[in-house]
Design a protein around this motif. Structure first.
Motif, PDB file in Angstrom:
ATOM      1  N   PRO A   9       8.955   0.944 -14.774  1.00 18.73           N
ATOM      2  CA  PRO A   9       8.516   2.240 -14.232  1.00 18.73           C
ATOM      3  C   PRO A   9       7.312   2.149 -13.299  1.00 18.73           C
ATOM      4  N   GLY A  10       6.634   1.000 -13.222  1.00 21.88           N
ATOM      5  CA  GLY A  10       5.416   0.902 -12.432  1.00 21.88           C
ATOM      6  C   GLY A  10       5.605   1.317 -10.988  1.00 21.88           C
ATOM      7  N   HIS A  11       6.637   0.795 -10.335  1.00 22.25           N
ATOM      8  CA  HIS A  11       6.805   1.108  -8.908  1.00 22.25           C
ATOM      9  C   HIS A  11       7.217   2.566  -8.702  1.00 22.25           C
ATOM     10  N   LEU A  12       7.913   3.138  -9.683  1.00 20.91           N
ATOM     11  CA  LEU A  12       8.303   4.542  -9.578  1.00 20.91           C
ATOM     12  C   LEU A  12       7.106   5.466  -9.812  1.00 20.91           C
ATOM     13  N   GLN A  13       6.233   5.101 -10.741  1.00 20.81           N
ATOM     14  CA  GLN A  13       5.011   5.878 -10.953  1.00 20.81           C
ATOM     15  C   GLN A  13       4.157   5.878  -9.696  1.00 20.81           C
ATOM     16  N   HIS A  14       4.019   4.695  -9.094  1.00 17.39           N
ATOM     17  CA  HIS A  14       3.218   4.578  -7.873  1.00 17.39           C
ATOM     18  C   HIS A  14       3.795   5.460  -6.771  1.00 17.39           C
ATOM     19  N   LEU A  15       5.108   5.446  -6.632  1.00 16.21           N
ATOM     20  CA  LEU A  15       5.778   6.294  -5.647  1.00 16.21           C
ATOM     21  C   LEU A  15       5.488   7.764  -5.912  1.00 16.21           C
ATOM     22  N   GLN A  16       5.657   8.190  -7.166  1.00 24.15           N
ATOM     23  CA  GLN A  16       5.545   9.611  -7.458  1.00 24.15           C
ATOM     24  C   GLN A  16       4.109  10.108  -7.381  1.00 24.15           C
ATOM     25  N   ILE A  17       3.156   9.286  -7.772  1.00 26.62           N
ATOM     26  CA  ILE A  17       1.762   9.703  -7.642  1.00 26.62           C
ATOM     27  C   ILE A  17       1.408   9.885  -6.170  1.00 26.62           C
ATOM     28  N   GLY A  18       2.013   9.078  -5.300  1.00 30.91           N
ATOM     29  CA  GLY A  18       1.785   9.250  -3.865  1.00 30.91           C
ATOM     30  C   GLY A  18       2.221  10.615  -3.361  1.00 30.91           C
ATOM     31  N   ARG A  19       3.202  11.234  -4.030  1.00 31.40           N
ATOM     32  CA  ARG A  19       3.665  12.561  -3.628  1.00 31.40           C
ATOM     33  C   ARG A  19       2.536  13.590  -3.726  1.00 31.40           C
ATOM     34  N   LEU A  20       1.623  13.382  -4.665  1.00 28.55           N
ATOM     35  CA  LEU A  20       0.525  14.333  -4.846  1.00 28.55           C
ATOM     36  C   LEU A  20      -0.378  14.383  -3.628  1.00 28.55           C
ATOM     37  N   ARG A  21      -0.501  13.231  -2.924  1.00 27.43           N
ATOM     38  CA  ARG A  21      -1.339  13.197  -1.723  1.00 27.43           C
ATOM     39  C   ARG A  21      -0.735  14.068  -0.619  1.00 27.43           C
ATOM     40  N   ALA A  22       0.594  14.140  -0.547  1.00 32.07           N
ATOM     41  CA  ALA A  22       1.238  14.993   0.446  1.00 32.07           C
ATOM     42  C   ALA A  22       0.927  16.456   0.179  1.00 32.07           C
ATOM     43  N   ILE A  23       0.951  16.852  -1.101  1.00 36.68           N
ATOM     44  CA  ILE A  23       0.683  18.243  -1.461  1.00 36.68           C
ATOM     45  C   ILE A  23      -0.788  18.574  -1.224  1.00 36.68           C
ATOM     46  N   GLU A  24      -1.672  17.690  -1.652  1.00 36.65           N
ATOM     47  CA  GLU A  24      -3.114  17.957  -1.529  1.00 36.65           C
ATOM     48  C   GLU A  24      -3.549  18.119  -0.082  1.00 36.65           C
ATOM     49  N   THR A  25      -2.975  17.324   0.806  1.00 41.05           N
ATOM     50  CA  THR A  25      -3.418  17.315   2.210  1.00 41.05           C
ATOM     51  C   THR A  25      -2.447  18.020   3.147  1.00 41.05           C
ATOM     52  N   ARG A  26      -1.226  18.323   2.659  1.00 42.91           N
ATOM     53  CA  ARG A  26      -0.145  18.864   3.484  1.00 42.91           C
ATOM     54  C   ARG A  26       0.090  17.979   4.699  1.00 42.91           C
ATOM     55  N   LYS A  27       0.190  16.690   4.392  1.00 44.74           N
ATOM     56  CA  LYS A  27       0.498  15.688   5.408  1.00 44.74           C
ATOM     57  C   LYS A  27       1.782  14.968   5.031  1.00 44.74           C
ATOM     58  N   SER A  28       2.606  14.666   6.031  1.00 45.85           N
ATOM     59  CA  SER A  28       3.793  13.857   5.804  1.00 45.85           C
ATOM     60  C   SER A  28       3.374  12.437   5.457  1.00 45.85           C
ATOM     61  N   ILE A  29       4.153  11.785   4.580  1.00 43.20           N
ATOM     62  CA  ILE A  29       3.863  10.417   4.162  1.00 43.20           C
ATOM     63  C   ILE A  29       5.006   9.509   4.581  1.00 43.20           C
ATOM     64  N   ILE A  30       4.620   8.385   5.161  1.00 44.28           N
ATOM     65  CA  ILE A  30       5.574   7.341   5.512  1.00 44.28           C
ATOM     66  C   ILE A  30       5.252   6.154   4.616  1.00 44.28           C
ATOM     67  N   ARG A  31       6.182   5.773   3.766  1.00 42.89           N
ATOM     68  CA  ARG A  31       5.900   4.761   2.747  1.00 42.89           C
ATOM     69  C   ARG A  31       6.718   3.502   3.032  1.00 42.89           C
ATOM     70  N   ALA A  32       6.006   2.384   3.228  1.00 40.83           N
ATOM     71  CA  ALA A  32       6.652   1.095   3.480  1.00 40.83           C
ATOM     72  C   ALA A  32       6.300   0.149   2.346  1.00 40.83           C
ATOM     73  N   ALA A  33       7.314  -0.271   1.595  1.00 38.96           N
ATOM     74  CA  ALA A  33       7.118  -1.181   0.463  1.00 38.96           C
ATOM     75  C   ALA A  33       7.784  -2.514   0.764  1.00 38.96           C
ATOM     76  N   ASN A  34       7.124  -3.595   0.355  1.00 33.07           N
ATOM     77  CA  ASN A  34       7.757  -4.910   0.476  1.00 33.07           C
ATOM     78  C   ASN A  34       9.062  -4.915  -0.316  1.00 33.07           C
ATOM     79  N   THR A  35       8.963  -4.492  -1.562  1.00 34.46           N
ATOM     80  CA  THR A  35      10.130  -4.076  -2.325  1.00 34.46           C
ATOM     81  C   THR A  35       9.629  -3.016  -3.295  1.00 34.46           C
ATOM     82  N   GLY A  36      10.524  -2.191  -3.758  1.00 32.17           N
ATOM     83  CA  GLY A  36      10.114  -1.037  -4.552  1.00 32.17           C
ATOM     84  C   GLY A  36      10.861   0.151  -4.010  1.00 32.17           C
ATOM     85  N   VAL A  37      10.138   1.106  -3.460  1.00 35.41           N
ATOM     86  CA  VAL A  37      10.781   2.247  -2.808  1.00 35.41           C
ATOM     87  C   VAL A  37      10.050   2.534  -1.505  1.00 35.41           C
ATOM     88  N   SER A  38      10.730   2.340  -0.398  1.00 33.66           N
ATOM     89  CA  SER A  38      10.262   2.827   0.896  1.00 33.66           C
ATOM     90  C   SER A  38      10.928   4.173   1.124  1.00 33.66           C
TER      91      SER A  38
END
Length: 580
Positions: A490-519
């Protein structure tokens, strides 16, 4: 439970823990094995304590309450959308502490400690066992030390609760906890992964008001429901009376209704800009850093050619895509040279990539930190390492950002001035007390009038920290990460989902590039779009909207935490004045 049953259970748990440890010693990647090892090992230790209390029904009830709380906190955390369990997760601990104080207030903190610690260890193991996949000893240290830190607000509150059971005293615990969460974000042992407000990351439609409160609004919501529901669980017959559910219902429903309304009306705003993302899929332990750099570069270039179009404005690559990039020789680096040649065919495009960077100095710099000394023949070399991001285009110019929220242990040795005597041990474990070089202020990457935030991996966990990019002009957030260290857990999924909070807090689009995990891409209300799979080589392309919006939270930061810290200062002063 009888002593005989407990002994059998102890031997069974110990056998499972030993078996898991033996398997981990022979497996290259561990997956969920650390969960079994840590959970069974810890429960076996706790049964030893329970054996000393055989026949004591009261203490057995304490262990049950403590375990229930720990399990609720553990399974309520992402990636699964079970955060509503947090509304009642602290009630067992309240009941436990109240009973201990009622029996004998003297020494209540000491007698409560092990039960509180047990609950928090269960929480940390269930939710973050995957940290042990990177380094077993370091992961165990993080889990057990973080659990200890979590007991501190409770132990301080118990000292006050022994003297009074007023409503204001009960409100003091959430205040102390939120102040602790904020403080835990500020020091070199920072590990705010389990901040209560992060629990809502899998339910972004429930917490759209984070653009005003940040994650501490979510923490406050959880505490409010626990406190309001506590009297109902003290006297269970009150649970059957409908009128007793009015206040809890309102505290639950009003924030939820406001958020759902905001979610339905929230639209992405801004200027359309095309982003391309490359996920190269290198396994970090045995592949990423053993594959020759020229082969990696060729792989990156092939994927980049596949995804780029004449309309692409930014090409985003993951964290540490290229290794040992000397910043003093940046423009002649093979990867930089190759990408400038590629971008010559796409003059409107800029590359944003993570790099493993090195700065070499002619003499020891008096104003630079984390500088190391190395002897090569007759020469002495002074150098500093950094986990960085770079932005290049077809011009001769480049932009560099140095990661400045570092992972304790892996990227920074906490308080190395005080603990420098541990240097030989750290070196044997493959680390260094010097850590990585950072920068004081956040910076953004600019290209053709567009500005993006280069957020590197662990930095995306810090809400207030990310707003500093926005204040510096960022119109979108690029998160570059390498989530393969934790294997398929679940580590990589938690990291992904916590990043969603930054989009809400700032109302900014997020572009996520992972070596592996979830881009993926994350829109301005926190929805994940076009996600890749773990262990997948992939490319993505999407037009997202960039804007200059500064939300209330961006402007005022963690104001809820600041108020809580102020109240903690005010309360002792008020007590002193009252006594006087």
């Amino acid at each position: 439970m009888t002593a005989k049953f407990l002994r059998i259970l102890f031997l069974l748990l110990l056998a499972i823990a030993v078996w898991m440890g033996w398997q981990m010693a022979h497996l290259p990647l561990w997956g969920y094995h650390p969960l079994s090892l840590l959970l069974c090992g810890w429960l076996a230790i706790m049964i030893l304590f329970r054996l000393r209390q055989a026949g004591d029904a009261v203490k057995f009830s304490y262990w049950k309450l403590s375990s229930i709380a720990g399990v609720l906190l553990g399974i309520g955390f992402p990636p699964y959308p079970l955060a509503p369990l947090y509304f009642v997760a602290f009630i067992p601990l309240f009941l436990l502490v109240e009973h201990i104080i009622a029996q004998n207030p003297k020494g209540a903190g000491r007698r409560s400690f092990l039960y509180l610690y047990h609950a928090f260890v269960l929480w940390n193991i269930i939710a973050t066992f995957w940290v042990a996949n990177t380094a077993l000893v370091g992961g165990m240290f993080a889990i057990f030390l973080n659990s200890f830190f979590m007991t501190i607000p409770w132990l301080l509150w118990i000292q006050i609760r022994k003297k009074s059971a007023s409503l204001w005293v009960y409100c003091l615990l959430p205040v102390a906890w939120i102040a602790f969460e904020y403080g835990h974000m500020q020091w070199e042992l920072s590990w705010p992964w389990l901040t209560l407000g992060n629990a809502w990351a899998a339910l972004p439609s429930w917490i759209q008001w984070y653009e005003y409160t940040g994650v501490f609004g979510g923490s406050l919501w959880i505490w409010a429901l626990n406190l309001i529901l506590l009297p109902l669980f003290r006297q269970k017959e009150r649970l059957r009376l409908a009128r007793n559910w009015i206040a809890p219902g309102l505290v639950f429903a009003l924030p939820l209704a406001i958020s759902l309304l905001m979610y339905s009306q929230q639209k992405d705003l801004g200027t359309p800009v095309e982003f391309a993302v490359v996920q190269p899929n290198y396994e970090p332990f045995y592949q990423k850093f053993s594959t020759p750099p020229e082969l990696q570069l060729q792989h990156f270039l092939e994927l980049s050619r596949e995804v780029l179009t004449p309309q692409t404005d930014f090409l985003v690559l993951p964290e540490t895509s290229f290794e040992q990039v000397r910043l003093d020789e940046f423009d002649i680096n093979p990867a930089v040279f190759a990408y400038r040649q590629l971008l010559a065919n796409y003059p409107n495009c800029a590359l944003v990539t993570g790099i493993d960077a090195v700065t070499v100095y002619d003499t020891f710099p008096s104003n630079a930190s984390n500088v190391r000394t190395q002897i090569q023949g007759r020469d002495t070399i002074f150098w500093a390492a950094t986990n960085a991001a770079a932005c290049i285009d077809t011009s001769d110019q480049h932009q560099i950002y140095r990661k400045s929220r570092l992972v304790p242990g892996a990227e920074i040795f906490p308080y190395n001035g005080l603990l420098s005597f541990l240097d030989p041990i750290v070196k044997k474990l493959g680390g260094s007390i010097y850590g990585l070089q950072m920068q004081a202020e956040r910076s953004v990457f600019a290209s053709h009038g567009h500005k993006v935030a280069p957020v590197i991996c662990y930095e995306s966990i810090y809400g207030g920290y990310v707003t500093s990019y926005v204040k510096a002009g960022a119109q979108a957030i690029c998160i570059m990460t390498n989530d393969g260290w934790w294997d398929l857990t679940p580590g990589h999924l938690q990291h992904l989902q916590i990043g969603r909070l930054r989009a809400i807090e700032t109302r900014k689009s997020i572009i996520r590039a992972a070596n592996t995990g979830v881009s993926c891409f994350i829109n301005q209300r926190g929805d994940i779009e076009d996600p890749t799979e773990y262990e997948q080589t992939a490319v993505l392309r999407k037009t997202v909207l960039l804007n200059d919006i500064q939300t209330f939270y961006t402007r005022f930061g963690d104001w809820i935490a600041f108020i809580c810290i102020g109240l903690l200062v005010f309360f002792p002063l008020g007590m002193i004045r009252k006594k006087g």
